[in-house]
Design a protein around this motif. Structure first.
Motif, PDB file in Angstrom:
ATOM      1  N   LYS A   1     -55.160 -47.383  37.448  1.00  0.00           N
ATOM      2  CA  LYS A   1     -56.003 -48.518  37.679  1.00  0.00           C
ATOM      3  C   LYS A   1     -57.348 -47.153  38.697  1.00  0.00           C
ATOM      4  O   LYS A   1     -59.188 -47.297  37.537  1.00  0.00           O
ATOM      5  N   VAL A   2     -57.466 -46.901  39.261  1.00  0.00           N
ATOM      6  CA  VAL A   2     -58.085 -46.097  40.195  1.00  0.00           C
ATOM      7  C   VAL A   2     -58.515 -45.552  39.406  1.00  0.00           C
ATOM      8  O   VAL A   2     -60.092 -44.634  38.551  1.00  0.00           O
ATOM      9  N   THR A   3     -57.388 -43.904  38.686  1.00  0.00           N
ATOM     10  CA  THR A   3     -57.754 -43.001  37.724  1.00  0.00           C
ATOM     11  C   THR A   3     -58.462 -43.439  36.842  1.00  0.00           C
ATOM     12  O   THR A   3     -59.841 -42.472  36.903  1.00  0.00           O
TER      13      THR A   3
ATOM     14  N   ALA B   1     -58.323 -40.945  30.243  1.00  0.00           N
ATOM     15  CA  ALA B   1     -58.249 -42.354  30.438  1.00  0.00           C
ATOM     16  C   ALA B   1     -57.517 -43.436  29.641  1.00  0.00           C
ATOM     17  O   ALA B   1     -56.678 -44.026  30.928  1.00  0.00           O
ATOM     18  N   LEU B   2     -56.695 -43.233  28.838  1.00  0.00           N
ATOM     19  CA  LEU B   2     -55.907 -43.709  27.633  1.00  0.00           C
ATOM     20  C   LEU B   2     -54.675 -42.887  27.903  1.00  0.00           C
ATOM     21  O   LEU B   2     -53.658 -43.621  27.982  1.00  0.00           O
ATOM     22  N   ILE B   3     -54.181 -41.360  28.281  1.00  0.00           N
ATOM     23  CA  ILE B   3     -53.202 -41.404  28.710  1.00  0.00           C
ATOM     24  C   ILE B   3     -53.064 -41.639  29.243  1.00  0.00           C
ATOM     25  O   ILE B   3     -51.742 -42.057  30.116  1.00  0.00           O
ATOM     26  N   PHE B   4     -53.508 -41.934  30.989  1.00  0.00           N
ATOM     27  CA  PHE B   4     -53.194 -42.177  32.334  1.00  0.00           C
ATOM     28  C   PHE B   4     -53.389 -43.687  31.987  1.00  0.00           C
ATOM     29  O   PHE B   4     -51.918 -44.400  33.052  1.00  0.00           O
ATOM     30  N   TYR B   5     -53.530 -44.793  31.028  1.00  0.00           N
ATOM     31  CA  TYR B   5     -52.880 -46.328  31.127  1.00  0.00           C
ATOM     32  C   TYR B   5     -52.333 -46.270  30.750  1.00  0.00           C
ATOM     33  O   TYR B   5     -51.176 -47.132  30.302  1.00  0.00           O
ATOM     34  N   PHE B   6     -51.605 -45.264  29.045  1.00  0.00           N
ATOM     35  CA  PHE B   6     -50.555 -45.637  28.212  1.00  0.00           C
ATOM     36  C   PHE B   6     -49.311 -46.040  28.497  1.00  0.00           C
ATOM     37  O   PHE B   6     -48.753 -46.807  28.318  1.00  0.00           O
TER      38      PHE B   6
END
Length: 286
Positions: free
Chosen positions: A29-31, A76-81
């Motif tokens: 979320k935050v990142t 952002a995609l990597i953090f959310y995956f």
């Protein structure tokens, strides 16, 4: 990929059923919101111009600043995956379990914050890992001027009257690097904070997995001082996966109702297996 992008709407949605912990929320979320905001600001901040170089004799070729906004989106995609995988694997099972009580699978994929730091270090030619320290210690000359130059040499190619290509040199101001410098500094502090928090979460998960006494402590804490012997009986007779689901239910359920649920589990275990040693009420034996 479309499913991943559609699931981004959960970033600003308040969840009624919590299927993950606060450390995981810091990652997805935050990142992610931070990186997307940085990317949007960078894509709207290009202002070309002219200026004077700091040291004309020094030549350094750096083109990564042109791709920073794209890099932030990819990160952002990597953090959310991992969040997307968790939602897919969990499949709303916990919400379904709680639907009749109140109006899982893998805890979470621990994001390798160290890997993100190495990636950014590679991106800006080995200057990210010590970025925050170097920035905090400089006195007069900003050490990041060589990483994010504000003025650069521009070479323009033009064909002359005879058809021969001519080169023209100019000076270009890079205002985006003013933002890049600040954004990367914020990211440096944030990623190292995430690394520390994630390391603590990993220790917590190891205790959760390998130390039954710790699970007894967690069960008693969730049920507001459930009898130690009864908690021990429950922990001894259910698998790690079952305890994880039970623990998640406790995160979303009223403590009084949760205590009654655990009490019912204890009574069922004792009556199902009369030969099992049930710890007496009030005992400290573990």
């Amino acid at each position: 990929m479309i499913d991943v992008l559609k699931s981004f709407k959960s970033l600003i949605k308040l969840e009624q059923v919590h299927t993950d912990n606060n450390v995981f929320k810091l990652h997805y979320k935050v990142t992610v919101i931070m990186l997307l905001a940085f990317s949007i600001l960078l894509t709207n901040g290009l202002i070309p111009g002219l200026g004077l170089p700091d040291k004309p004799s020094d030549v350094s070729r750096q083109g990564y600043y042109q791709w920073v906004c794209i890099v932030f989106v990819v990160q952002a995609l990597i953090f959310y995956f991992p969040r997307y995988l968790w939602k897919t694997w969990e499949g709303g099972r916990l919400r379904l379990l709680l639907s009749d009580i109140t109006n899982i699978i893998l805890r979470y994929v621990l994001k390798d914050g160290l890997g993100q730091i190495h990636f950014l270090d590679w991106l800006i030619t080995g200057n990210f890992s010590m970025y925050g320290i170097a920035y905090a210690m400089y006195n007069h000359v900003n050490p990041m001027n060589s990483v994010f130059p504000k003025v650069t040499k521009c070479t323009f190619h033009k064909f002359g009257p005879s058809g021969t290509r001519q080169n023209f040199d100019g000076l270009c101001i890079l205002p985006l690097n003013i933002l890049n410098e600040k954004f990367f500094l914020i990211l440096w502090y944030w990623l190292f904070l995430l690394l520390f928090v994630s390391f603590c979460a990993l220790i917590y998960r190891a205790l959760f997995l390998f130390v039954p006494k710790f699970r007894v402590y967690l069960l008693r804490a969730q049920t507001r001082s459930f009898e130690r012997g009864m908690a021990q009986t429950v922990v001894d007779n259910i698998s790690y996966g079952d305890f994880f689901v039970l623990y998640k239910i406790g995160k979303n359920l009223n403590p009084i109702m949760y205590k009654e649920l655990v009490q019912g589990m204890h009574d069922y275990i004792v009556h199902r297996n009369k030969n099992y040693k049930s710890y007496p009420v009030g005992t400290d034996e573990v």
